[in-house]
Design a protein around this motif. Sequence first.
Motif, mmCIF file in Angstrom:
data_model
loop_
_atom_site.group_PDB
_atom_site.id
_atom_site.type_symbol
_atom_site.label_atom_id
_atom_site.label_comp_id
_atom_site.label_asym_id
_atom_site.label_seq_id
_atom_site.Cartn_x
_atom_site.Cartn_y
_atom_site.Cartn_z
ATOM 1 N N UNK A 12 0.821 -1.205 0.000
ATOM 2 C CA UNK A 12 0.000 0.000 0.000
ATOM 3 C C UNK A 12 0.851 1.250 0.000
ATOM 4 N N UNK A 13 0.238 2.389 0.238
ATOM 5 C CA UNK A 13 0.944 3.668 0.263
ATOM 6 C C UNK A 13 1.470 3.895 1.667
ATOM 7 N N UNK A 14 2.758 4.077 1.769
ATOM 8 C CA UNK A 14 3.390 4.289 3.063
ATOM 9 C C UNK A 14 3.273 5.757 3.465
ATOM 10 N N UNK A 15 3.240 6.037 4.763
ATOM 11 C CA UNK A 15 3.179 7.441 5.202
ATOM 12 C C UNK A 15 4.467 8.168 4.837
ATOM 13 N N UNK A 16 4.351 9.470 4.719
ATOM 14 C CA UNK A 16 5.495 10.287 4.340
ATOM 15 C C UNK A 16 6.577 10.214 5.409
ATOM 16 N N UNK A 63 17.674 12.890 -3.819
ATOM 17 C CA UNK A 63 16.783 13.634 -2.924
ATOM 18 C C UNK A 63 15.593 14.238 -3.666
ATOM 19 N N UNK A 64 15.664 14.297 -4.968
ATOM 20 C CA UNK A 64 14.562 14.853 -5.746
ATOM 21 C C UNK A 64 13.561 13.817 -6.214
ATOM 22 N N UNK A 65 13.818 12.526 -5.960
ATOM 23 C CA UNK A 65 12.876 11.509 -6.435
ATOM 24 C C UNK A 65 11.653 11.431 -5.523
ATOM 25 N N UNK A 72 9.359 18.861 -1.151
ATOM 26 C CA UNK A 72 8.187 18.913 -0.278
ATOM 27 C C UNK A 72 8.456 19.700 0.996
ATOM 28 N N UNK A 73 9.720 19.783 1.419
ATOM 29 C CA UNK A 73 10.017 20.577 2.616
ATOM 30 C C UNK A 73 10.500 21.975 2.240
#
Length: 167
Positions: A12-16, A63-65, A72-73
């Motif tokens: 599934x989708x893992x949390x960030x 780090x950009x993938x 995002x930060x």
Amino acid sequence: MHKLLRQILKTGILPRRSYDHQGPRCDTETVRPSLAAELGRALAVRHVDTGSCNGCELEIQATGNALYNLAAIGVRLVASPRHADILLVTGPVARAMVDPLRMAYDAVPDPKRVVALGDCACGCGVYTANYATVGRVARVVPVDLAIPGCPPSPDTICEAFATLIRS
């Protein structure tokens, strides 16, 4: 292929990923507490390679993938030092790169910061006492943050930039 798809559906989708690691992974003692007030919450970074083996560059690109997603930060790479808040330097400073590094440093508008990424940039790593290098980045321009590692992992790079934004 089907095995991989089944694994993706099962996981599934893992949390960030959270970058709140409290361990001492980077040297942030020289970072001033007013950095967030001066630069805001988003950072524009200009990368300068002064003679590295490209190991650090591969980690910067990682780090950009989608997994690490440094954007995002609020951290993004820019093409010109005139648009940058931070100068990210990798590799030992080769003699031929002393003047271009100083010119890039002078082109970054105030308030400017310099981040030395990797063992070669921090303390010259395996390129110590070489006729073709001047040495670490701090011998040419003042360094505000040193991120050690050969090469540092994308997690370490993201945590260091998150520390810069939080401080």
